[in-house]
Structure formats: structure tokens, C-alpha cells
Design a protein around this motif. Structure first.
Motif, PDB file in Angstrom:
ATOM      1  N   ASP A 115      -8.496   2.318  -4.912  1.00 56.91           N
ATOM      2  CA  ASP A 115      -7.956   3.065  -5.787  1.00 56.91           C
ATOM      3  C   ASP A 115      -9.097   4.283  -6.030  1.00 56.91           C
ATOM      4  OD1 ASP A 115      -5.622   1.843  -6.596  1.00 56.91           O
ATOM      5  OD2 ASP A 115      -6.479   0.684  -8.219  1.00 56.91           O
ATOM      6  N   VAL A 116     -10.267   4.037  -5.939  1.00 58.24           N
ATOM      7  CA  VAL A 116     -11.223   5.130  -5.923  1.00 58.24           C
ATOM      8  C   VAL A 116     -11.023   6.215  -5.066  1.00 58.24           C
ATOM      9  CG1 VAL A 116     -13.640   5.752  -5.994  1.00 58.24           C
ATOM     10  CG2 VAL A 116     -13.280   3.685  -7.487  1.00 58.24           C
ATOM     11  N   LEU A 117     -10.867   5.580  -3.741  1.00 53.95           N
ATOM     12  CA  LEU A 117     -10.887   6.219  -2.650  1.00 53.95           C
ATOM     13  C   LEU A 117      -9.869   7.209  -2.724  1.00 53.95           C
ATOM     14  CD1 LEU A 117     -12.378   4.204   0.168  1.00 53.95           C
ATOM     15  CD2 LEU A 117     -13.583   6.003  -1.030  1.00 53.95           C
ATOM     16  N   LEU A 118      -8.670   6.536  -3.096  1.00 60.15           N
ATOM     17  CA  LEU A 118      -7.277   7.231  -3.116  1.00 60.15           C
ATOM     18  C   LEU A 118      -7.089   8.317  -4.170  1.00 60.15           C
ATOM     19  CD1 LEU A 118      -3.953   7.537  -2.359  1.00 60.15           C
ATOM     20  CD2 LEU A 118      -3.547   5.846  -3.929  1.00 60.15           C
ATOM     21  N   ASN A 119      -7.715   8.155  -5.710  1.00 58.46           N
ATOM     22  CA  ASN A 119      -7.522   8.740  -6.671  1.00 58.46           C
ATOM     23  C   ASN A 119      -8.604   9.936  -6.533  1.00 58.46           C
ATOM     24  OD1 ASN A 119      -5.628   7.238  -7.742  1.00 58.46           O
ATOM     25  ND2 ASN A 119      -7.088   5.896  -8.797  1.00 58.46           N
ATOM     26  N   GLU A 120      -9.878   9.581  -5.893  1.00 58.79           N
ATOM     27  CA  GLU A 120     -10.964  10.704  -5.987  1.00 58.79           C
ATOM     28  C   GLU A 120     -10.888  11.587  -4.926  1.00 58.79           C
ATOM     29  OE1 GLU A 120     -12.813  10.728  -8.731  1.00 58.79           O
ATOM     30  OE2 GLU A 120     -11.885   9.045  -9.592  1.00 58.79           O
ATOM     31  N   ALA A 121     -10.617  10.814  -3.656  1.00 65.06           N
ATOM     32  CA  ALA A 121     -10.698  11.438  -2.356  1.00 65.06           C
ATOM     33  C   ALA A 121      -9.245  11.783  -1.690  1.00 65.06           C
ATOM     34  CB  ALA A 121     -11.527  10.684  -1.497  1.00 65.06           C
ATOM     35  N   GLY A 122      -8.207  11.153  -2.105  1.00 65.90           N
ATOM     36  CA  GLY A 122      -6.865  11.336  -1.515  1.00 65.90           C
ATOM     37  C   GLY A 122      -6.869  10.746  -0.095  1.00 65.90           C
ATOM     38  N   VAL A 123      -7.588   9.642  -0.020  1.00 61.45           N
ATOM     39  CA  VAL A 123      -7.679   8.906   1.304  1.00 61.45           C
ATOM     40  C   VAL A 123      -7.220   7.299   1.188  1.00 61.45           C
ATOM     41  CG1 VAL A 123      -9.279   8.249   3.244  1.00 61.45           C
ATOM     42  CG2 VAL A 123      -9.740  10.417   2.077  1.00 61.45           C
ATOM     43  N   VAL A 124      -6.557   7.165   2.129  1.00 68.03           N
ATOM     44  CA  VAL A 124      -5.812   5.672   1.888  1.00 68.03           C
ATOM     45  C   VAL A 124      -6.602   4.971   2.859  1.00 68.03           C
ATOM     46  CG1 VAL A 124      -3.613   4.294   2.361  1.00 68.03           C
ATOM     47  CG2 VAL A 124      -3.393   6.793   1.527  1.00 68.03           C
ATOM     48  N   THR A 125      -6.786   3.829   2.556  1.00 66.62           N
ATOM     49  CA  THR A 125      -7.486   2.748   3.400  1.00 66.62           C
ATOM     50  C   THR A 125      -6.753   1.489   3.208  1.00 66.62           C
ATOM     51  OG1 THR A 125      -9.152   1.946   1.433  1.00 66.62           O
ATOM     52  CG2 THR A 125      -9.868   3.956   3.203  1.00 66.62           C
ATOM     53  N   THR A 126      -7.412   0.524   3.687  1.00 62.15           N
ATOM     54  CA  THR A 126      -6.668  -0.960   3.357  1.00 62.15           C
ATOM     55  C   THR A 126      -7.594  -1.895   2.619  1.00 62.15           C
ATOM     56  OG1 THR A 126      -5.683  -0.749   5.584  1.00 62.15           O
ATOM     57  CG2 THR A 126      -5.298  -2.694   4.349  1.00 62.15           C
ATOM     58  N   ILE A 166       0.920  -1.199  -0.048  1.00 59.80           N
ATOM     59  CA  ILE A 166       0.108  -0.085   0.303  1.00 59.80           C
ATOM     60  C   ILE A 166       0.768   1.392   0.046  1.00 59.80           C
ATOM     61  CG2 ILE A 166      -1.636   1.380   1.321  1.00 59.80           C
ATOM     62  CD1 ILE A 166      -2.695  -1.608   2.396  1.00 59.80           C
ATOM     63  N   ALA A 167       2.079   1.397   0.738  1.00 59.42           N
ATOM     64  CA  ALA A 167       2.758   2.414   0.840  1.00 59.42           C
ATOM     65  C   ALA A 167       3.283   2.664  -0.303  1.00 59.42           C
ATOM     66  CB  ALA A 167       3.937   2.342   1.996  1.00 59.42           C
ATOM     67  N   LYS A 168       3.721   1.628  -1.214  1.00 61.99           N
ATOM     68  CA  LYS A 168       4.196   1.664  -2.749  1.00 61.99           C
ATOM     69  C   LYS A 168       3.099   2.592  -3.603  1.00 61.99           C
ATOM     70  CE  LYS A 168       7.351  -2.068  -2.830  1.00 61.99           C
ATOM     71  NZ  LYS A 168       6.885  -3.468  -2.994  1.00 61.99           N
ATOM     72  N   ARG A 169       2.078   1.798  -3.512  1.00 61.57           N
ATOM     73  CA  ARG A 169       1.032   2.647  -4.252  1.00 61.57           C
ATOM     74  C   ARG A 169       0.634   3.975  -4.034  1.00 61.57           C
ATOM     75  NH1 ARG A 169      -3.831  -0.708  -6.560  1.00 61.57           N
ATOM     76  NH2 ARG A 169      -2.927  -2.764  -6.600  1.00 61.57           N
ATOM     77  N   VAL A 170       0.864   4.430  -2.554  1.00 57.18           N
ATOM     78  CA  VAL A 170       0.513   5.642  -2.080  1.00 57.18           C
ATOM     79  C   VAL A 170       1.845   6.458  -2.621  1.00 57.18           C
ATOM     80  CG1 VAL A 170       0.093   7.335   0.039  1.00 57.18           C
ATOM     81  CG2 VAL A 170      -0.729   5.132  -0.241  1.00 57.18           C
ATOM     82  N   THR A 171       2.957   6.274  -2.432  1.00 60.39           N
ATOM     83  CA  THR A 171       3.963   6.944  -2.967  1.00 60.39           C
ATOM     84  C   THR A 171       4.041   7.309  -4.481  1.00 60.39           C
ATOM     85  OG1 THR A 171       5.288   5.834  -1.114  1.00 60.39           O
ATOM     86  CG2 THR A 171       6.627   7.083  -2.949  1.00 60.39           C
ATOM     87  N   ALA A 172       3.702   6.385  -4.993  1.00 61.15           N
ATOM     88  CA  ALA A 172       3.659   6.567  -6.597  1.00 61.15           C
ATOM     89  C   ALA A 172       2.548   7.164  -6.911  1.00 61.15           C
ATOM     90  CB  ALA A 172       3.355   5.151  -7.269  1.00 61.15           C
ATOM     91  N   PHE A 173       1.107   7.573  -6.271  1.00 58.02           N
ATOM     92  CA  PHE A 173       0.048   8.233  -6.432  1.00 58.02           C
ATOM     93  C   PHE A 173       0.833   9.868  -6.029  1.00 58.02           C
ATOM     94  CE2 PHE A 173      -3.358  11.018  -4.553  1.00 58.02           C
ATOM     95  CZ  PHE A 173      -4.122  10.799  -5.874  1.00 58.02           C
ATOM     96  N   GLN A 174       1.405   9.901  -4.696  1.00 60.44           N
ATOM     97  CA  GLN A 174       2.027  11.304  -4.501  1.00 60.44           C
ATOM     98  C   GLN A 174       3.018  11.869  -5.442  1.00 60.44           C
ATOM     99  OE1 GLN A 174       1.054  13.148  -0.921  1.00 60.44           O
ATOM    100  NE2 GLN A 174       0.974  13.893  -2.798  1.00 60.44           N
TER     101      GLN A 174
END
Ligand code: MLT
Length: 410
Positions: A360-371, A20-28
Motif C-alpha cells: 500500500d505504501v508503494l502504491l499510494n506514495e510512489a504509484g508503483v504496483v508490486t506483489t 491486486i488488480a482490483k486494489r489498483v483499479t480502486a486506487f486509480q
């Protein structure tokens, strides 16, 4: 060349939270202007209680004097902490646990991961699904499973927690040797009643099995009728090991302190059927591989049992539970069904769609990380876990953004 332990090749490429941390870093990196709120890994955010900080400071000052200096401590933990634990966490609730049945350590993750080492390679293990991945991966590393096929390792007996059974797995029909249980549950936040735990204790007795009971989230229980420890159940001292942690109740995720209870009554057998003390085996393993938690950290942990410390950890856990309430009602208002969040810092949301897609929806559209629930096992598919560990302003903002992202889409 040196050969590797090929059991490691059966594991998923990386640990869930690293993935998850890798996906979040890539998104950021791709969206440097977007602010991200992390409600994924259950890491605490609020400061250490004052009682712990004061004890920590005092212990460091003591260490700066010749008289108060401490070198290696007892591997099992200092007597002052083990006594405070036994008295407050167990004896005060009628559970007859002795200080010398307690092993202080640097984390419930390490203890729940390491405990399997003292058992044979070919035992039958029951594992919840969804599950904290540490229980699974450490047994895979030890060679107790076959390959992973369709998100299931050959050799485990899976205890399924689904919407149909209220996320409380049923007792297996077959006999097993070792059972992992976690209540309040990570990831679902579900809790077990005394009657439900009694069924597990009775089952373990019937099949001469042992229970590894993870109670890392016990400080979040508010329902007075729920058991805080498996040792509140009659007979549990003959069949259960319990893991506890100071991480989530006192904010010690970065400070590191936990403990494991191994009753002296626990027995396991060798190949010939001769009984051995599980306590003695764990003590042997612990003394060989571990050199104790530092003196200042144990002093800081002891401080949570002072009057002031008790009040502070209560208000800390109340604070996260209030966050959990905000999350749960916001998510339910969007039409999702959930468990957890009432006696647990985790909210398990039935997303009704593939969990990585929803992540992915919550990360991309809301900028919120969940599990994503699928990371916890096959039964986690179509779910996500939301952690209540964050500041109130971040929780409010995250819920606002999720609401906006999902209602704007509808
Ligand atoms: C989690 O998010 O499941 C926990 O933070 C993991 C842990 O306590 O190791």
C-alpha cells in the motif's frame, strides 16, 4: 438445486493477481491524475522477436491457401516444434529427452495446474512456501486439503523458504508422494544448484515420489554452473515432470505456447500396486481435454530455435535482467536485503514489515504496483516481489519514485 464442488469454498475469495488488480483499479479511480507503474504480475512488455513475427505471418499466409491450410493439429504438438525443443533445450545439454516425451500446450499455468488430475485424491503433497498460487489452489479445488487455517491448508507438507535457509527449502523429514519445485523460483527468484536438485531427485527416488518441476524462468539463468533442466540430474527421468514456457523468454504471455516434458520412464501405481505409465495417462488426459495449440503459434515458437531467434531471445532476456539489476541495486541502496534478479526476473525483497502494508505504501506514495509476499503464502509475509518486466524508462522512474517515497518518509 445443483450442488457445487465445496472444495472451492476453501479457496481465498479471489486469485492473488485479480485481488491486486482490483486494489489498483480502486486506487486509480480514486486518483485519476496519478500515473501507475506496474511491477506486480510478471507480464512481459517488450515486442515479439522479429523471427517469431515473421514465422507467424508466414504461417498465417500458408493457412490462407488450400495446400497450406491446417485444421486440428496433433494434440501433443507438431513434430517440427517437438523436435526443435528436444534438440535445443535438452539434447544439446546432454539431457536425453525424446520429441515424443514433449506435450505442447497453451501455458505452463494450465499444465502445472492440471497435472495433479491424474493422481489419487489422498496422496501427500509437498508445496513450497512462498509459492506460485496455482499449485496450491488446483489441489484445493481437487479436494486434497482440509480447511485453510492461518494461511495454511491442512494436508499439505509445506517446504519453507526463508531468509534463514537462503530461500531454498530443505528436504522434508516425512515421506510424500508429489513434490512441487520451481527454479529459478517464482516468487523468490532463488536458484538451485545441481547438488541441491540431486538431493530432491534422490529423495523422490527414496520415497517413490514424483517431482513436478516448473522451469518457466530458465531462460534467465546466466550462471553457467546452474542446471537449466532437472533432466541434467542423473535419474531425474524416472521421477520428474518438467514445465516450460515461451511466455517469459520470447514474450508469448499473450500469444500462448508452452510445453511439458513427461518421460516415458515415469511410473505411478494404482491401489493394488500395479504400475502405470504417467506419460500414457497424461496423453489420455491431454487428448481428451485439449485440442492443440494453433499452427501459426507453434511456427512462431519454433522460430526461437533459429539462429536469429536464439540471438533475439537472448537479448530480450538480457534486457529484463538489466532491469532486474537496476531494481535490485536501487532497493539494496535503501537498506533492504534481497534475493533474485541475477538469474531471474523477480526480486524478492525482505521488507521487514507486513507485506500488504508495504504494498500500500508503494502504491499510494510512489504509484508503483508490486506483489505482496503474503499472497504467495505464510513465509512470504514481510516480503514483496518486484518484477523486472517493464520498459527501462518505467523501471528507472519506478525506482526514483520508490526512493523518494521511502527517503522522504524516513
Ligand atoms: C506471476 O506474476 O507470478 C506470473 O506472471 C504468473 C504466471 O506466469 O501465470
Amino acid at each position: 438445486m445443483t450442488r457445487i464442488n465445496e472444495n472451492y469454498l476453501k479457496l481465498k475469495a479471489s486469485y492473488l493477481f485479480s485481488d491486486i488488480a482490483k486494489r489498483v483499479t480502486a486506487f486509480q479511480e480514486a486518483n485519476p491524475e496519478k500515473s501507475i507503474i506496474k511491477l506486480g504480475i510478471g507480464d512481459v512488455t517488450e515486442p515479439l522477436p522479429a523471427a517469431c513475427r515473421e514465422a507467424f505471418h508466414n504461417a498465417i499466409d500458408e493457412m490462407g491457401t488450400r495446400e497450406g491450410f491446417h485444421g486440428y493439429g496433433p494434440e501433443q504438438g507438431y513434430e517440427f516444434l517437438r523436435k526443435a525443443i528436444a534438440l535445443n533445450d535438452f539434447q544439446a545439454r546432454g539431457a536425453d529427452i525424446d520429441p515424443d516425451e514433449i506435450f505442447v500446450s497453451d501455458g505452463a499455468k494450465c499444465d502445472s495446474g492440471n497435472f495433479q488430475e491424474i493422481f489419487a485424491d489422498d496422496i501427500k503433497i509437498a508445496i513450497p512456501d512462498p509459492v506460485y498460487p496455482v499449485y496450491v489452489d488446483t489441489n484445493v479445488m481437487a479436494g486434497r486439503t482440509g480447511a485453510n487455517i492461518d494461511d495454511r491448508y491442512e494436508g499439505f507438507v509445506y517446504l519453507e523458504a526463508t531468509p534463514e535457509n537462503g530461500y531454498i527449502p530443505a528436504i522434508p523429514e516425512e515421506k510424500v508422494d508429489l513434490i512441487y519445485l520451481c527454479f529459478p523460483n517464482n516468487p523468490t527468484g532463488a536458484t538451485a544448484t545441481k547438488e541441491q536438485l540431486k538431493m530432491w531427485v534422490d529423495y523422490a527416488k527414496d520415497c517413490d515420489a514424483l517431482i513436478l518441476f516448473d522451469a518457466a524462468y530458465v531462460a534467465f539463468i546466466r550462471d553457467e554452473s546452474l542446471p537449466r533442466s532437472i533432466y541434467e540430474i542423473e535419474g531425474a527421468k524416472e521421477v520428474a515432470i518438467e514445465f516450460r514456457s515461451f511466455s517469459k523468454n520470447a514474450g508469448f504471455t499473450g500469444t500462448r505456447c508452452a510445453y511439458t516434458v513427461v518421460p516415458k520412464d515415469l511410473k505411478a501405481v494404482d491401489e493394488s500396486g500395479t504400475e502405470h505409465s504417467v506419460h500414457a495417462l497424461w496423453n489420455r488426459r491431454h487428448c481428451t481435454k485439449f485440442n492443440g495449440v494453433s499452427y501459426p503459434v507453434q511456427k512462431a515458437a519454433e522460430a526461437i530455435y533459429s539462429q536469429e531467434g536464439k540471438k533475439e531471445i537472448r537479448s530480450l532476456t538480457d534486457f529484463y535482467l538489466e532491469n532486474a539489476k537496476v531494481v535490485r541495486s536501487a532497493v539494496e541502496a535503501l537498506g533492504f536485503s534481497c534475493v533474485g534478479g541475477d538469474n531471474s526476473p523477480y526480486i524478492w525483497v525482505n521488507a521487514n514489515r507486513p507485506s500488504w502494508d508495504f504494498f500500500d505504501v508503494l502504491l499510494n506514495e510512489a504509484g508503483v504496483v508490486t506483489t505482496p509476499g503474503a499472497g504467495f503464502g505464510r513465509c512470504g509475509e514481510n516480503h514483496i516481489r518486484i518484477s523486472a518486466f517493464n520498459s527501462r524508462s518505467n523501471i528507472d522512474e519506478a525506482m526514483k519514485r520508490i526512493n523518494h517515497a521511502l527517503t522522504a518518509k524516513a
